[in-house]
Design a protein around this motif. Sequence first.
Motif, PDB file in Angstrom:
ATOM      1  N   PHE A  52       0.814  -1.212   0.000  1.00 28.56           N
ATOM      2  CA  PHE A  52       0.000   0.000   0.000  1.00 28.56           C
ATOM      3  C   PHE A  52       0.850   1.266   0.000  1.00 28.56           C
ATOM      4  O   PHE A  52       0.365   2.329  -0.360  1.00 28.56           O
ATOM      5  N   VAL A  53       2.100   1.162   0.400  1.00 33.31           N
ATOM      6  CA  VAL A  53       2.974   2.330   0.463  1.00 33.31           C
ATOM      7  C   VAL A  53       3.628   2.614  -0.884  1.00 33.31           C
ATOM      8  O   VAL A  53       3.956   3.760  -1.186  1.00 33.31           O
ATOM      9  N   GLU A  80      -7.375   4.063   6.263  1.00 35.27           N
ATOM     10  CA  GLU A  80      -6.284   4.980   6.580  1.00 35.27           C
ATOM     11  C   GLU A  80      -5.500   5.372   5.343  1.00 35.27           C
ATOM     12  O   GLU A  80      -5.070   6.521   5.196  1.00 35.27           O
ATOM     13  N   TYR A  81      -5.309   4.421   4.428  1.00 38.63           N
ATOM     14  CA  TYR A  81      -4.565   4.714   3.212  1.00 38.63           C
ATOM     15  C   TYR A  81      -5.327   5.696   2.322  1.00 38.63           C
ATOM     16  O   TYR A  81      -4.719   6.554   1.681  1.00 38.63           O
TER      17      TYR A  81
END
Length: 167
Positions: A52-53, A80-81
């Motif tokens: 996800f980063v 949150e993402y």
Amino acid sequence: LPDGYRLLVGNLSDERMVLRDRYLSALVWSLLATGILGLALGFWYSRRGLFFVQPPSDAGNRFLRGKLDERLPVSARRDEYDRLACTLNTTFEEIERLIGSLRAATEGLAHDLRTPITRIRARLELAEMQQADAEQLHAVMAESREDLDAILRLIEDILELARAEAI
């Protein structure tokens, strides 16, 4: 017992030792299996988190290379993402707006400075070509001084504006 004999009673503990060995073997194998499974799941979970980063990191790098219209995708999950993506998109939009304003201000400043400087140069070249007398040179110098004062006022206004924005 009579005649000095003794009676010995014993119990073979081979079964207990076999059972103890089985328990120890089961304990070692279960700890080993739990450790391997824990490491494998930990590695998978950490890679999943990095998955996800990576897109925001790639988008940020493209933005830094000059692609100012870069934005991060926001899914329908609203996790949150996604909140992070919204914040980064807002930041990218603000930076794009500020850079656009800076470009417009720089172009306007260059135009505003070019005009009086070009007039000063043209006057000086014309006076040199005509071999102007003292009165004509005095007029050229007076007009050039006015243009230089206008340039200085413009620069002072820009510096004052920059100080006001810095507060």
